[in-house]
Write an enzyme that holds these catalytic residues in place. Structure first.
Site, PDB file in Angstrom:
ATOM      1  NE  ARG A  64      -2.779   1.095   3.530  1.00 53.60           N
ATOM      2  CZ  ARG A  64      -3.295   0.874   4.634  1.00 53.60           C
ATOM      3  NH1 ARG A  64      -4.565   0.534   4.405  1.00 53.60           N
ATOM      4  NH2 ARG A  64      -2.657   1.073   5.693  1.00 53.60           N
ATOM      5  CE  LYS A 163      -2.056   4.893   6.853  1.00 51.93           C
ATOM      6  NZ  LYS A 163      -3.289   5.417   7.397  1.00 51.93           N
ATOM      7  CD  GLU A 196     -11.831   6.233   5.001  1.00 53.75           C
ATOM      8  OE1 GLU A 196     -11.203   5.334   5.365  1.00 53.75           O
ATOM      9  OE2 GLU A 196     -11.255   7.019   4.265  1.00 53.75           O
TER      10      GLU A 196
HETATM   11  N1  PMP Z   1      -9.291   4.763   6.957  1.00 49.82           N
HETATM   12  C1  PMP Z   1      -8.585   5.790   7.229  1.00 49.82           C
HETATM   13  C2  PMP Z   1      -8.640   7.132   6.983  1.00 49.82           C
HETATM   14  C3  PMP Z   1      -7.367   5.684   7.906  1.00 49.82           C
HETATM   15  O1  PMP Z   1      -6.287   6.459   8.093  1.00 49.82           O
HETATM   16  C4  PMP Z   1      -7.051   4.216   8.419  1.00 49.82           C
HETATM   17  C5  PMP Z   1      -5.699   3.752   9.090  1.00 49.82           C
HETATM   18  N2  PMP Z   1      -5.602   4.440  10.230  1.00 49.82           N
HETATM   19  C6  PMP Z   1      -7.958   3.195   8.332  1.00 49.82           C
HETATM   20  C7  PMP Z   1      -9.281   3.538   7.537  1.00 49.82           C
HETATM   21  C8  PMP Z   1      -7.761   1.583   8.834  1.00 49.82           C
HETATM   22  O2  PMP Z   1      -6.976   1.158   7.890  1.00 49.82           O
HETATM   23  P1  PMP Z   1      -6.032  -0.218   8.229  1.00 49.82           P
HETATM   24  O3  PMP Z   1      -6.845  -1.108   8.856  1.00 49.82           O
HETATM   25  O4  PMP Z   1      -5.150  -0.577   7.116  1.00 49.82           O
HETATM   26  O5  PMP Z   1      -5.113   0.675   9.246  1.00 49.82           O
END
Ligand code: PMP
Length: 297
Positions: A64, A163, A196
């Site tokens: 990622r 990210k 989200e």
């Molecule tokens: N959405 C956002 C905006 C995030 O920053 C994150 C990670 N902190 C997630 C979802 C969750 O992703 P992951 O399970 O890969 O940590």
């Protein structure tokens, strides 16, 4: 917040931070004011857990990270294997067996101005540290959410799939929630569908089925989200990725968030409305137990 006197949130000075191949004590781990990561949020990151001395889901996080780099046209100066070795070294140097790694890449030092032509040498930073988690009490009672007034970034702008170092819309949503006395904010996309939370993906349970927004809603393709969907399927629970509206959240029997730091955490109220019976749900608890087993294996 402005505090008089020493910063109560100053990093542990014993920690050593890896920057471009060298370790620095935490209070001397610095980047230039000319770095475009600072000046323009021009960079990317990952948050990764360490369980039992191992880097959890390391390949998925590195994949990622490199996809984010491609999305923002950042050519990373290291290979995946080199970053993996540097992260392992950072764990060793800091004697960490449980904790969290923040992996960051910035565009590097440049002149003022947006053009990436006037930057050179992207920087890679690895902070291996302990992690501050939600208190156990909140894990037991569940979180309260509000619907955020901040709309998730349009997928054709800086996509939520990336990210990037631009997290201000998440920060403002989280702050809005806290000012309104809630723990977290659920954000909607430009079309009004559920996207989200500020730093976690969202799931609901309805009639025994797990539902979560599709990645096309403009969300981060969470690594925990993927694992949880797989664990649910292994339990024989149907999982649907679909467009959800706010009323779907209000009608949910259970709700929970997933993320690297939070793992799985129940949500028991949304906009002041109780979710289910107001306690973490049965499926939420079952998946939490499955996740704990999975990550400790
Ligand atoms: N959405 C956002 C905006 C995030 O920053 C994150 C990670 N902190 C997630 C979802 C969750 O992703 P992951 O399970 O890969 O940590």
């Amino acid at each position: 917040m402005i505090h008089k006197g020493p910063n109560p949130y100053a990093p542990d000075p014993n920690l050593k931070v890896w920057i471009d191949g060298e370790f620095f004590p935490a209070d001397q781990a610095k980047i230039s004011v000319w770095d475009h990561g600072l000046l323009y949020g021009d960079g990317i990151f990952e948050g990764i857990r360490i369980y039992n001395g191992k880097i959890f889901a390391c390949t998925e996080h590195l994949d990622r990270f490199f996809e984010s780099a491609v999305a923002v046209r950042l050519v990373l100066p290291m290979t995946k294997d080199e970053i993996r070795s540097a992260m392992r070294e950072a764990l060793k140097v800091n004697s960490l067996t449980e904790g969290y790694i923040r992996l960051v890449a910035t565009r590097g030092v440049g002149t003022l101005g947006l053009s990436t032509k006037y930057t050179a040498n992207p920087s890679i930073i690895i902070i291996a540290a302990t992690i501050a988690l939600y208190p156990q009490e909140l894990c037991d009672t569940g979180l309260s959410l509000i619907s955020s007034s901040y709309v998730r970034n349009h997928p054709n702008s800086i996509s939520p799939r990336v990210k990037s170092l631009n997290y201000l819309s998440s920060i403002l949503a989280k702050t809005e929630a806290q000012l309104l006395g809630a723990h977290e904010a659920v954000m909607f996309n430009h079309l009004g569908f559920v996207a989200e939370c500020s730093g976690d993906n969202i799931f609901i349970v309805r009639s025994g089925e797990l539902q979560t927004p599709d990645t096309a809603a403009g969300i981060l393709a969470g690594i925990t989200r993927n694992i949880v969907m797989e664990l649910a399927r292994q339990r024989g629970i149907a999982v649907t990725e679909k467009a959800l509206v706010r009323d779907d959240l209000y009608a949910a029997h259970e709700c929970f968030l997933t993320g690297t730091a939070a793992e799985i955490i129940a949500v028991t109220s949304i906009d002041g409305r109780q979710v289910g019976n107001g306690k973490p749900g049965e499926i939420t608890n079952a998946l939490k137990a499955d996740y704990e087993k999975y990550r400790s294996a």
